[in-house]
Motif scaffolding. Sequence first.
Motif, PDB file in Angstrom:
ATOM      1  N   ILE A  74       0.867  -1.264  -0.302  1.00 42.13           N
ATOM      2  CA  ILE A  74      -0.546   0.057  -0.117  1.00 42.13           C
ATOM      3  C   ILE A  74       1.093   1.512  -0.343  1.00 42.13           C
ATOM      4  CG2 ILE A  74       0.063   0.089   2.538  1.00 42.13           C
ATOM      5  CD1 ILE A  74      -3.157   1.122   0.386  1.00 42.13           C
ATOM      6  N   VAL A  75       0.516   2.413  -0.516  1.00 41.63           N
ATOM      7  CA  VAL A  75       0.611   3.321  -1.224  1.00 41.63           C
ATOM      8  C   VAL A  75       0.505   4.674  -0.483  1.00 41.63           C
ATOM      9  CG1 VAL A  75       2.317   5.380  -2.743  1.00 41.63           C
ATOM     10  CG2 VAL A  75       2.846   3.259  -3.741  1.00 41.63           C
ATOM     11  N   THR A  76       0.963   4.712   0.885  1.00 40.30           N
ATOM     12  CA  THR A  76      -0.525   5.685   1.997  1.00 40.30           C
ATOM     13  C   THR A  76      -0.227   7.210   1.396  1.00 40.30           C
ATOM     14  OG1 THR A  76       0.800   6.268   3.536  1.00 40.30           O
ATOM     15  CG2 THR A  76      -0.159   4.039   3.389  1.00 40.30           C
ATOM     16  N   ALA A  77      -0.907   8.140   1.496  1.00 37.29           N
ATOM     17  CA  ALA A  77      -0.910   9.794   1.032  1.00 37.29           C
ATOM     18  C   ALA A  77      -2.547  10.389   1.728  1.00 37.29           C
ATOM     19  CB  ALA A  77      -0.874  10.106  -0.029  1.00 37.29           C
ATOM     20  N   ALA A  78      -2.654  10.656   3.266  1.00 35.74           N
ATOM     21  CA  ALA A  78      -4.082  11.091   3.552  1.00 35.74           C
ATOM     22  C   ALA A  78      -3.918  11.596   4.656  1.00 35.74           C
ATOM     23  CB  ALA A  78      -4.572   9.932   3.813  1.00 35.74           C
ATOM     24  N   GLY A  79      -4.619  12.638   5.015  1.00 34.35           N
ATOM     25  CA  GLY A  79      -4.944  13.448   6.001  1.00 34.35           C
ATOM     26  C   GLY A  79      -5.368  13.447   7.126  1.00 34.35           C
ATOM     27  N   GLY A  80      -6.059  12.301   7.244  1.00 35.31           N
ATOM     28  CA  GLY A  80      -6.279  11.250   7.676  1.00 35.31           C
ATOM     29  C   GLY A  80      -8.142  10.645   6.979  1.00 35.31           C
ATOM     30  N   LEU A 118       1.489 -14.034   4.000  1.00 33.94           N
ATOM     31  CA  LEU A 118       1.514 -13.412   3.093  1.00 33.94           C
ATOM     32  C   LEU A 118       2.125 -11.760   3.523  1.00 33.94           C
ATOM     33  CD1 LEU A 118      -1.322 -14.195   0.572  1.00 33.94           C
ATOM     34  CD2 LEU A 118       0.737 -14.579   0.239  1.00 33.94           C
ATOM     35  N   PRO A 119       3.508 -11.055   2.617  1.00 31.96           N
ATOM     36  CA  PRO A 119       3.566 -10.029   3.233  1.00 31.96           C
ATOM     37  C   PRO A 119       3.241  -8.597   3.029  1.00 31.96           C
ATOM     38  CG  PRO A 119       4.976 -10.963   0.754  1.00 31.96           C
ATOM     39  CD  PRO A 119       3.726 -11.349   1.732  1.00 31.96           C
ATOM     40  N   TYR A 120       3.240  -7.804   3.800  1.00 31.82           N
ATOM     41  CA  TYR A 120       2.091  -6.338   3.806  1.00 31.82           C
ATOM     42  C   TYR A 120       3.610  -5.851   3.941  1.00 31.82           C
ATOM     43  CZ  TYR A 120      -0.241  -2.520   5.318  1.00 31.82           C
ATOM     44  OH  TYR A 120      -1.171  -1.516   5.321  1.00 31.82           O
ATOM     45  N   ILE A 121       3.317  -4.780   3.214  1.00 33.07           N
ATOM     46  CA  ILE A 121       4.150  -3.496   2.730  1.00 33.07           C
ATOM     47  C   ILE A 121       3.739  -2.121   3.066  1.00 33.07           C
ATOM     48  CG2 ILE A 121       6.290  -2.759   1.400  1.00 33.07           C
ATOM     49  CD1 ILE A 121       7.220  -5.532   0.520  1.00 33.07           C
ATOM     50  N   VAL A 122       4.740  -1.502   3.275  1.00 33.26           N
ATOM     51  CA  VAL A 122       3.916  -0.183   3.547  1.00 33.26           C
ATOM     52  C   VAL A 122       4.640   0.669   3.131  1.00 33.26           C
ATOM     53  CG1 VAL A 122       2.752   2.170   4.767  1.00 33.26           C
ATOM     54  CG2 VAL A 122       2.320  -0.739   5.872  1.00 33.26           C
ATOM     55  N   VAL A 123       4.000   2.158   1.513  1.00 35.39           N
ATOM     56  CA  VAL A 123       5.294   2.681   1.567  1.00 35.39           C
ATOM     57  C   VAL A 123       4.293   4.527   1.958  1.00 35.39           C
ATOM     58  CG1 VAL A 123       5.982   4.133  -0.695  1.00 35.39           C
ATOM     59  CG2 VAL A 123       6.068   1.894  -0.373  1.00 35.39           C
ATOM     60  N   LEU A 124       5.598   4.991   3.444  1.00 35.87           N
ATOM     61  CA  LEU A 124       4.480   5.883   3.599  1.00 35.87           C
ATOM     62  C   LEU A 124       4.397   7.281   2.404  1.00 35.87           C
ATOM     63  CD1 LEU A 124       5.401   5.511   6.540  1.00 35.87           C
ATOM     64  CD2 LEU A 124       3.535   4.755   5.929  1.00 35.87           C
ATOM     65  N   THR A 125       3.833   8.153   2.040  1.00 33.29           N
ATOM     66  CA  THR A 125       3.846   9.029   0.747  1.00 33.29           C
ATOM     67  C   THR A 125       3.486  10.144   1.656  1.00 33.29           C
ATOM     68  OG1 THR A 125       2.299   8.974  -0.287  1.00 33.29           O
ATOM     69  CG2 THR A 125       4.244   7.142  -0.925  1.00 33.29           C
ATOM     70  N   ASP A 126       3.727  11.402   1.422  1.00 33.82           N
ATOM     71  CA  ASP A 126       3.196  13.127   1.945  1.00 33.82           C
ATOM     72  C   ASP A 126       2.213  13.359   1.471  1.00 33.82           C
ATOM     73  OD1 ASP A 126       4.089  15.318   2.695  1.00 33.82           O
ATOM     74  OD2 ASP A 126       3.902  16.285   1.568  1.00 33.82           O
ATOM     75  N   PRO A 127       0.939  13.035   2.128  1.00 34.19           N
ATOM     76  CA  PRO A 127       1.700  13.875   3.990  1.00 34.19           C
ATOM     77  C   PRO A 127       0.820  12.082   4.322  1.00 34.19           C
ATOM     78  CG  PRO A 127      -0.248  15.218   3.139  1.00 34.19           C
ATOM     79  CD  PRO A 127       0.402  14.043   2.416  1.00 34.19           C
ATOM     80  N   THR A 128       1.112  11.468   5.141  1.00 30.67           N
ATOM     81  CA  THR A 128       0.385  10.186   5.652  1.00 30.67           C
ATOM     82  C   THR A 128       0.105  10.674   7.190  1.00 30.67           C
ATOM     83  OG1 THR A 128       0.656   9.133   4.082  1.00 30.67           O
ATOM     84  CG2 THR A 128      -0.144   8.030   6.465  1.00 30.67           C
ATOM     85  N   ALA A 159      -1.741   1.844   8.198  1.00 25.28           N
ATOM     86  CA  ALA A 159      -0.865   2.662   7.430  1.00 25.28           C
ATOM     87  C   ALA A 159       0.825   2.567   8.918  1.00 25.28           C
ATOM     88  CB  ALA A 159      -0.448   3.695   7.431  1.00 25.28           C
ATOM     89  N   MET A 160       1.513   1.720   9.916  1.00 26.48           N
ATOM     90  CA  MET A 160       1.939   1.537  10.478  1.00 26.48           C
ATOM     91  C   MET A 160       2.141   0.477  11.045  1.00 26.48           C
ATOM     92  SD  MET A 160       3.509   3.391  11.334  1.00 26.48           S
ATOM     93  CE  MET A 160       4.629   5.245  10.690  1.00 26.48           C
ATOM     94  N   LEU A 161       1.361  -0.966   9.578  1.00 28.24           N
ATOM     95  CA  LEU A 161       1.913  -2.316  10.583  1.00 28.24           C
ATOM     96  C   LEU A 161       2.190  -3.030   9.832  1.00 28.24           C
ATOM     97  CD1 LEU A 161      -2.481  -2.394  11.839  1.00 28.24           C
ATOM     98  CD2 LEU A 161       0.117  -2.558  13.363  1.00 28.24           C
ATOM     99  N   GLY A 162       3.152  -2.480   8.563  1.00 19.59           N
ATOM    100  CA  GLY A 162       3.236  -3.378   7.415  1.00 19.59           C
ATOM    101  C   GLY A 162       4.467  -4.086   7.923  1.00 19.59           C
ATOM    102  N   ASP A 163       4.856  -4.611   7.541  1.00 19.30           N
ATOM    103  CA  ASP A 163       5.578  -5.971   8.010  1.00 19.30           C
ATOM    104  C   ASP A 163       6.533  -4.880   7.604  1.00 19.30           C
ATOM    105  OD1 ASP A 163       4.965  -8.768   8.464  1.00 19.30           O
ATOM    106  OD2 ASP A 163       3.740  -8.406   6.228  1.00 19.30           O
ATOM    107  N   VAL A 164       7.649  -4.797   6.367  1.00 23.37           N
ATOM    108  CA  VAL A 164       8.266  -3.491   5.981  1.00 23.37           C
ATOM    109  C   VAL A 164       8.031  -1.950   6.073  1.00 23.37           C
ATOM    110  CG1 VAL A 164      10.391  -3.056   4.684  1.00 23.37           C
ATOM    111  CG2 VAL A 164       9.543  -5.384   5.122  1.00 23.37           C
ATOM    112  N   GLN A 165       8.126  -1.267   6.667  1.00 18.84           N
ATOM    113  CA  GLN A 165       7.348   0.151   6.807  1.00 18.84           C
ATOM    114  C   GLN A 165       9.117   1.461   5.375  1.00 18.84           C
ATOM    115  OE1 GLN A 165       4.283  -0.229   7.693  1.00 18.84           O
ATOM    116  NE2 GLN A 165       4.893   1.801   8.121  1.00 18.84           N
ATOM    117  N   ILE A 166       8.395   1.421   4.056  1.00 14.18           N
ATOM    118  CA  ILE A 166       9.217   2.370   3.452  1.00 14.18           C
ATOM    119  C   ILE A 166       8.914   3.411   3.654  1.00 14.18           C
ATOM    120  CG2 ILE A 166      10.175   3.010   1.373  1.00 14.18           C
ATOM    121  CD1 ILE A 166       9.644  -0.269   0.946  1.00 14.18           C
ATOM    122  N   ALA A 167       8.901   4.979   3.526  1.00 13.77           N
ATOM    123  CA  ALA A 167       9.640   6.305   3.848  1.00 13.77           C
ATOM    124  C   ALA A 167       9.511   7.014   2.598  1.00 13.77           C
ATOM    125  CB  ALA A 167       9.031   7.405   4.790  1.00 13.77           C
ATOM    126  N   GLU A 168       9.006   7.570   1.323  1.00 12.92           N
ATOM    127  CA  GLU A 168      10.011   8.663   0.978  1.00 12.92           C
ATOM    128  C   GLU A 168      10.199   9.477   1.283  1.00 12.92           C
ATOM    129  OE1 GLU A 168       7.378   7.775  -3.649  1.00 12.92           O
ATOM    130  OE2 GLU A 168       7.754   9.781  -2.644  1.00 12.92           O
TER     131      GLU A 168
END
Lengths: 324, 282
Positions: free
Chosen positions: B157-163, B191-201, B210-219
């Motif tokens: 999941i690529v996240t972007a949200a004010g909330g 199965l893997p769950y990967i989060v890509v945090l983008t501006d803004p989350t 957005a904070m529950l990924g096996d791996v947390q990536i941020a831009e």
Amino acid sequence: MADDTDWKIMISFLDFEKPIAELEARIAELRATADGSDLDIESEIDKLAKKSAGMLETTYAKLSPWQKTQVARHPQRPHFVDYLRLIFTDFVALAGDRTYGEDAAIIGGLATLDGRKVMVIGHEKGHDTATRIKHNFGMAKPEGYRKAIRLMEMASKFGLPVVTLVDTAGAFPGVEAEERGQSEAIARSTEACLALGVPMVAVIVGEGGSGGAVAIAAANTVLMLEHSVYSVISPEGASSILWRTPDKAADAATAMKVTAQDLLGLKVIDGIVPEPIGGAHRDPTATARALADAVGRELDALGRLSGADLIRQREERFLAIGSL
Amino acid sequence: MSWLDKVRNSISSLAKRDTPDELWMKCASCGEMLFIKEFEANLSVCPKCEHHGRIGAKARFDLLLDTGYTVLPTPKVPENPLNFRDTKKYPDRLKAARATNPYPDALTNAYGAVNGAKAVLGVQDFKFMGGSMGMAVGEAFVAGVEKAIAENCAYVIVTAAGGARMQEGILSLMQMPKTTVATRRLAAAGLPYIVVLTDPTTGGVTASYAMLGDVQIAEPGALIGFAGQRVIQDTIREKLPDGFQRAEYLHAHGMVDMVVHRKDLKDTLATLLGYLARKEVA
């Protein structure tokens, strides 16, 4: 609270209760002058008291969402520590998240509710300046949620049902809370609720403020006290973001559907625990009793389900919200 | 309208030409004037200061998935059950957002492959009502995870949200546990769950999936947090630390595994999927 009279004088009235406050003040005045011999004064007091009680009943029968928000935040509304004292016995407080600290905004521990052994967890706002500071006004930091996770996991391990009492304006918005992972702590706490192999009953007893509330309210059964509120953002917050003015909180409260009655209709909650006429703060003992009875009934019903069924029921409950 | 535009619009062969306004833009971070086509060719990253601009779902799919991916339908949800109106009616806001966006709500899934490794990719688009999480986002998230389980692959999941979407009141808040039910099911399937945090989350999105990924990536430079900066400042009445709630700050505080430049994102995901993807049973 020596007797009924003292207690009524001590109640702080909300703005919309002004006519009732004026009547009560008049009654108090008359009582002060009366010595019990003047029958006219006695009957006048009696008349005014009846009128006051009637006004209280009609006022509380049709509270607006914004008025309910004020009742839910009333400084004298019973809090976690009051319920602990009034309906739970043999409480053993358990402290700390084993990682960073002890957060008094969330209290938890082993307790007995009418003979049922449970894990009880809830927000505590405090009741005066010193205790409000101690409990950070009920706004928990990551360590509070991580303590809740620890206690929920312990409850699951030892087969103890979990009871949560929700009462927070929201999770604490601060630099340290962010640095220590406020978001992650809330997300994991919600996840911990969903993973429980034991019954979980959550009751919104005052304010159910956003993620800070849902983190300990993703339960099998969610109840609300009659005049409590539960919302995604405070009416003031919604007013300033959506209306771009701080003055539309009352409209925001109505638009967002924050009351127990609204949320029962939306199937977000499963039941409403009635409050005494005039709100929980006018009779904390009766409120606590009603709460204990309601929670007990729900725990007994859920107790018949297996661990796997409890998890499935909880999952289906939340998956259904927003599904066609 | 300037005299030049008037003349230009009166000549049909010139009317559709790009005006200077549409050719150039200012970098939101350093203010550098950028040639839009060049900026977009550079993945919407400023060539001068490396500021990562916000990009939509379609651009993300093209960036991260191999050609030939399938965009999944956005599930239908009840519309406006609260009959909400602030200064505008909620359905009017939805209509306006749909008129200017390619997909019907803020989260869209696509099924495809990342350098050959199959995955379901969900992308939140900030342009659609601030990426906000309402029932449609929650339901799309669940559908994306279900597709991943059915295909025995990862969910990214690529996240972007004010909330949360305030116009849906409590129903938006309830998407926090709802999406968490989905991440739990993905985990149960191994199965893997990967989060890509983008501006803004921020807000309820950060405080749930957005904070529950096996791996947390941020831009780089992405704003990521629970509470809004103004709210925090009003609470503590102090100046916020430099870089507060930015991707690098979260990395330094142990909240994300890595901060990855947009140009390296696809390869990074492919490497991770190579390690984490379910091994085929012989």
